[in-house]
Motif scaffolding. Structure first.
Motif, PDB file in Angstrom:
ATOM      1  N   VAL A  32      24.376   2.992 -14.251  1.00  0.00           N
ATOM      2  CA  VAL A  32      24.142   1.716 -13.679  1.00  0.00           C
ATOM      3  C   VAL A  32      24.585   1.545 -12.323  1.00  0.00           C
ATOM      4  O   VAL A  32      25.654   2.015 -11.773  1.00  0.00           O
ATOM      5  CB  VAL A  32      25.154   0.629 -14.514  1.00  0.00           C
ATOM      6  N   ILE A  33      23.597   0.951 -11.658  1.00  0.00           N
ATOM      7  CA  ILE A  33      23.767   1.030 -10.192  1.00  0.00           C
ATOM      8  C   ILE A  33      23.629  -0.644  -9.767  1.00  0.00           C
ATOM      9  O   ILE A  33      22.928  -1.237 -10.214  1.00  0.00           O
ATOM     10  CB  ILE A  33      22.602   1.430  -9.237  1.00  0.00           C
ATOM     11  N   GLN A  34      24.833  -0.797  -8.858  1.00  0.00           N
ATOM     12  CA  GLN A  34      24.891  -2.108  -8.342  1.00  0.00           C
ATOM     13  C   GLN A  34      24.153  -1.872  -6.940  1.00  0.00           C
ATOM     14  O   GLN A  34      24.526  -1.506  -5.945  1.00  0.00           O
ATOM     15  CB  GLN A  34      26.352  -2.427  -7.825  1.00  0.00           C
ATOM     16  N   GLN A  35      22.775  -2.392  -7.015  1.00  0.00           N
ATOM     17  CA  GLN A  35      21.866  -2.246  -5.940  1.00  0.00           C
ATOM     18  C   GLN A  35      22.269  -3.264  -4.741  1.00  0.00           C
ATOM     19  O   GLN A  35      22.532  -4.395  -5.267  1.00  0.00           O
ATOM     20  CB  GLN A  35      20.341  -2.394  -6.435  1.00  0.00           C
ATOM     21  N   GLN A  36      22.223  -2.933  -3.659  1.00  0.00           N
ATOM     22  CA  GLN A  36      22.914  -3.542  -2.537  1.00  0.00           C
ATOM     23  C   GLN A  36      21.556  -3.958  -1.560  1.00  0.00           C
ATOM     24  O   GLN A  36      21.812  -5.058  -1.100  1.00  0.00           O
ATOM     25  CB  GLN A  36      23.859  -2.467  -1.498  1.00  0.00           C
ATOM     26  N   ALA A  37      20.582  -3.242  -1.331  1.00  0.00           N
ATOM     27  CA  ALA A  37      19.438  -3.529  -0.697  1.00  0.00           C
ATOM     28  C   ALA A  37      18.314  -2.878  -1.004  1.00  0.00           C
ATOM     29  O   ALA A  37      18.147  -1.774  -1.685  1.00  0.00           O
ATOM     30  CB  ALA A  37      19.841  -3.222   0.950  1.00  0.00           C
ATOM     31  N   CYS A  38      17.214  -3.658  -0.855  1.00  0.00           N
ATOM     32  CA  CYS A  38      15.855  -2.956  -1.088  1.00  0.00           C
ATOM     33  C   CYS A  38      15.079  -3.517   0.064  1.00  0.00           C
ATOM     34  O   CYS A  38      14.663  -4.870   0.178  1.00  0.00           O
ATOM     35  CB  CYS A  38      15.185  -3.443  -2.548  1.00  0.00           C
ATOM     36  N   ASN A  39      14.436  -2.576   0.812  1.00  0.00           N
ATOM     37  CA  ASN A  39      13.365  -2.926   1.861  1.00  0.00           C
ATOM     38  C   ASN A  39      11.920  -3.007   1.243  1.00  0.00           C
ATOM     39  O   ASN A  39      11.333  -2.431   0.476  1.00  0.00           O
ATOM     40  CB  ASN A  39      13.496  -1.919   2.897  1.00  0.00           C
ATOM     41  N   ILE A  40      11.170  -4.121   1.835  1.00  0.00           N
ATOM     42  CA  ILE A  40       9.984  -4.329   1.493  1.00  0.00           C
ATOM     43  C   ILE A  40       8.998  -3.487   2.072  1.00  0.00           C
ATOM     44  O   ILE A  40       8.687  -3.666   3.534  1.00  0.00           O
ATOM     45  CB  ILE A  40       9.445  -5.900   1.668  1.00  0.00           C
ATOM     46  N   CYS A  41       8.321  -2.804   1.415  1.00  0.00           N
ATOM     47  CA  CYS A  41       7.286  -1.856   1.981  1.00  0.00           C
ATOM     48  C   CYS A  41       5.796  -2.537   1.807  1.00  0.00           C
ATOM     49  O   CYS A  41       5.648  -3.386   1.238  1.00  0.00           O
ATOM     50  CB  CYS A  41       7.235  -0.289   1.425  1.00  0.00           C
ATOM     51  N   THR A  42       4.914  -1.636   2.626  1.00  0.00           N
ATOM     52  CA  THR A  42       3.728  -2.226   2.847  1.00  0.00           C
ATOM     53  C   THR A  42       2.903  -2.530   1.376  1.00  0.00           C
ATOM     54  O   THR A  42       2.307  -3.202   1.221  1.00  0.00           O
ATOM     55  CB  THR A  42       2.601  -1.157   3.698  1.00  0.00           C
ATOM     56  N   THR A  43       3.190  -1.358   0.363  1.00  0.00           N
ATOM     57  CA  THR A  43       2.643  -1.707  -0.767  1.00  0.00           C
ATOM     58  C   THR A  43       3.122  -2.982  -1.505  1.00  0.00           C
ATOM     59  O   THR A  43       2.374  -3.712  -2.160  1.00  0.00           O
ATOM     60  CB  THR A  43       3.185  -0.350  -1.793  1.00  0.00           C
ATOM     61  N   ASP A  44       4.391  -3.530  -1.254  1.00  0.00           N
ATOM     62  CA  ASP A  44       4.965  -4.447  -1.891  1.00  0.00           C
ATOM     63  C   ASP A  44       4.169  -5.856  -1.278  1.00  0.00           C
ATOM     64  O   ASP A  44       3.767  -6.838  -2.003  1.00  0.00           O
ATOM     65  CB  ASP A  44       6.704  -4.821  -1.562  1.00  0.00           C
ATOM     66  N   TYR A  45       4.347  -5.910  -0.048  1.00  0.00           N
ATOM     67  CA  TYR A  45       3.762  -7.099   0.583  1.00  0.00           C
ATOM     68  C   TYR A  45       2.221  -7.136   0.388  1.00  0.00           C
ATOM     69  O   TYR A  45       1.540  -8.205   0.357  1.00  0.00           O
ATOM     70  CB  TYR A  45       4.267  -7.431   1.856  1.00  0.00           C
ATOM     71  N   GLY A  46       1.517  -5.898   0.540  1.00  0.00           N
ATOM     72  CA  GLY A  46       0.027  -5.767   0.045  1.00  0.00           C
ATOM     73  C   GLY A  46      -0.159  -6.727  -1.252  1.00  0.00           C
ATOM     74  O   GLY A  46      -1.251  -7.298  -1.345  1.00  0.00           O
ATOM     75  N   GLN A  47       0.487  -6.391  -2.160  1.00  0.00           N
ATOM     76  CA  GLN A  47       0.259  -7.029  -3.450  1.00  0.00           C
ATOM     77  C   GLN A  47       0.687  -8.808  -3.391  1.00  0.00           C
ATOM     78  O   GLN A  47      -0.045  -9.540  -3.948  1.00  0.00           O
ATOM     79  CB  GLN A  47       1.111  -6.608  -4.720  1.00  0.00           C
ATOM     80  N   TRP A  48       1.582  -9.036  -2.568  1.00  0.00           N
ATOM     81  CA  TRP A  48       1.928 -10.440  -2.388  1.00  0.00           C
ATOM     82  C   TRP A  48       0.815 -11.000  -1.642  1.00  0.00           C
ATOM     83  O   TRP A  48       0.365 -12.114  -1.874  1.00  0.00           O
ATOM     84  CB  TRP A  48       3.313 -10.513  -1.557  1.00  0.00           C
ATOM     85  N   LEU A  49       0.215 -10.128  -0.577  1.00  0.00           N
ATOM     86  CA  LEU A  49      -0.920 -11.018   0.023  1.00  0.00           C
ATOM     87  C   LEU A  49      -2.342 -10.998  -0.746  1.00  0.00           C
ATOM     88  O   LEU A  49      -3.290 -11.625  -0.351  1.00  0.00           O
ATOM     89  CB  LEU A  49      -1.177 -10.018   1.166  1.00  0.00           C
ATOM     90  N   GLY A  50      -2.172 -10.344  -1.930  1.00  0.00           N
ATOM     91  CA  GLY A  50      -3.317 -10.397  -2.697  1.00  0.00           C
ATOM     92  C   GLY A  50      -4.510  -9.051  -2.432  1.00  0.00           C
ATOM     93  O   GLY A  50      -5.510  -9.137  -2.956  1.00  0.00           O
ATOM     94  N   LEU A  51      -3.875  -8.103  -1.737  1.00  0.00           N
ATOM     95  CA  LEU A  51      -4.596  -6.853  -1.375  1.00  0.00           C
ATOM     96  C   LEU A  51      -4.577  -5.853  -2.401  1.00  0.00           C
ATOM     97  O   LEU A  51      -5.312  -4.873  -2.180  1.00  0.00           O
ATOM     98  CB  LEU A  51      -4.241  -6.544  -0.011  1.00  0.00           C
ATOM     99  N   ARG A  52      -3.729  -5.775  -3.362  1.00  0.00           N
ATOM    100  CA  ARG A  52      -3.641  -5.090  -4.409  1.00  0.00           C
ATOM    101  C   ARG A  52      -3.629  -5.517  -5.839  1.00  0.00           C
ATOM    102  O   ARG A  52      -2.921  -5.438  -6.539  1.00  0.00           O
ATOM    103  CB  ARG A  52      -2.339  -3.961  -4.306  1.00  0.00           C
ATOM    104  N   GLU A  53      -4.891  -6.221  -6.094  1.00  0.00           N
ATOM    105  CA  GLU A  53      -4.912  -6.961  -7.255  1.00  0.00           C
ATOM    106  C   GLU A  53      -5.149  -6.108  -8.241  1.00  0.00           C
ATOM    107  O   GLU A  53      -5.458  -6.304  -9.570  1.00  0.00           O
ATOM    108  CB  GLU A  53      -6.175  -7.918  -7.271  1.00  0.00           C
ATOM    109  N   HIS A  54      -5.566  -4.623  -8.248  1.00  0.00           N
ATOM    110  CA  HIS A  54      -5.339  -3.628  -9.343  1.00  0.00           C
ATOM    111  C   HIS A  54      -4.174  -3.495  -9.806  1.00  0.00           C
ATOM    112  O   HIS A  54      -3.923  -2.868 -10.989  1.00  0.00           O
ATOM    113  CB  HIS A  54      -5.895  -2.446  -8.613  1.00  0.00           C
ATOM    114  N   GLN A  55      -3.005  -3.816  -9.230  1.00  0.00           N
ATOM    115  CA  GLN A  55      -1.643  -3.925  -9.917  1.00  0.00           C
ATOM    116  C   GLN A  55      -1.266  -5.194 -10.844  1.00  0.00           C
ATOM    117  O   GLN A  55      -1.769  -6.359 -10.467  1.00  0.00           O
ATOM    118  CB  GLN A  55      -0.568  -3.735  -8.645  1.00  0.00           C
TER     119      GLN A  55
END
Length: 351
Positions: A32-55
């Motif tokens: 079990v990991i207490q996660q402290q930080a996660c950086n937003i990569c291009t893949t992440d915000y690409g889906q948020w923008l609607g550029l990766r609708e195959h996901q």
């Protein structure tokens, strides 16, 4: 610690929410990991923008993540103990032919299941933007506790760069051009430099040019100068040993072909692009000039350990690549900032 995990999830285009769910049980080889930080990569915000609708949705994504071990299974290997700082690698089965050859990024099982099978409660993804998670021991690398959580989260992108640099066979004193001074361009420049290369960067955005120069790199302002002509002038007309294309656009591909030296030049196509970039070259040129066109994607487990050493021993300093830190509860704002043109990594703080 809580029996619940709080995490970010994309439910549709341009909509990120914070949800909660029960923390899954962990097995004898899991932690079990207490996660402290996660950086937003291009893949992440690409889906948020609607550029990766195959996901698929709902996507509980995020993979540039670090944290601390708070519980461990009975059979977890001895070098992973409660209180250790860790970062997360790509997942792999460890049993298929590709994994057994060391090519864990090409894991056959992962290709069959990645983002295709939801969790029992209907979520896709790795739950990177979560305050707690359960991870298999195979997918963790110990990190220097003196690194910030956001810096340790660079393990994954650094590993993908290490894979590309190793495939490119960068050696000391070689001249290497990196096209693009975004997060991944500068990370390529840092690691190529760590391998002993003389690095030149080309970029058009003034903010990125300033950051690259502040990091000590020689930078060609491609908004004011012809980058191919400038490279030829800097190399007495010879061109460079290798080019890393860190932006996914057609013009960068063509520039790379013109920047490499006459014989035995090497080009690494590091970045993907949408819409699809084009590459036009007479195969006879590749033949007679003995040019190597090298593709690279993802990272194998060995690359993660190489990247961990670069970060843990501070051989590379990636702190200038952290644009801003944003709390998990402000995840929508974090994605807005991450997708803003010219910004570097937005780091989501999870605790």
């Amino acid at each position: 610690m809580s029996d619940e995990m709080k995490f970010a999830v994309l439910t549709k285009v341009k909509n990120a929410e914070v949800h909660t769910r029960a923390l899954p049980n962990f097995g004898e080889y899991e932690l079990v990991i207490q996660q402290q930080a996660c950086n937003i990569c291009t893949t992440d915000y690409g889906q948020w923008l609607g550029l990766r609708e195959h996901q698929p949705y709902p996507m509980a994504g995020g993979h540039e993540v670090s944290g601390v071990i708070v519980k461990r299974g009975q059979k977890v290997r001895e070098d992973l103990q409660i209180g250790d700082y860790v970062a997360v690698t790509h997942s792999f089965c460890g049993r298929c032919e590709q994994c057994l050859l060391g090519f864990t990024s090409d894991c056959e099982q992962k290709k069959k299941t990645m983002n295709k099978i939801p969790s029992s409660d209907g979520y896709y993804g790795n739950f990177g933007f979560s305050n707690y998670s359960v991870r298999d021991e195979k997918f963790l690398v110990k990190m220097n506790p003196n690194l910030s959580a956001s810096e340790a989260g660079f393990l994954e992108p650094a590993a993908t760069v290490v894979k590309g640099i190793r495939k490119l066979r960068v050696t000391p004193m070689e001249k290497v051009v990196v096209i693009g001074a975004g997060t991944m361009g500068l990370l390529n420049a840092l690691i190529a430099q760590a391998y002993g290369a003389q690095v030149i960067i080309t970029e058009i955005m003034q903010k990125k040019i300033a950051i690259a120069r502040s990091m000590g790199f020689e930078v060609i302002d491609a908004s004011k100068n012809n980058p191919v002509k400038s490279i030829k002038e800097l190399t007495n007309g010879k061109g460079v040993d290798a080019v890393i294309v860190a932006v996914g656009v057609t013009i960068a591909n063509q520039q790379a072909l013109e920047m490499v030296k006459q014989f035995e030049g090497r080009i690494s196509f590091f970045a993907a692009g949408y819409p699809n970039p084009k590459l036009e070259i007479d195969s006879n040129i590749i033949h007679y000039r003995k040019i190597e066109l090298i593709g690279t994607y993802g990272a194998d487990i060995a690359d993660f350990y190489h990247a961990g050493r670069l970060l843990n021993e501070r051989i590379i300093n990636i702190s200038p690549l952290i644009e801003e830190k944003v709390p998990l509860d402000n995840i929508q704002k974090a994605f807005e900032k991450a997708s803003t043109l010219g910004n570097y990594r937005i780091s989501v703080l999870l605790t």
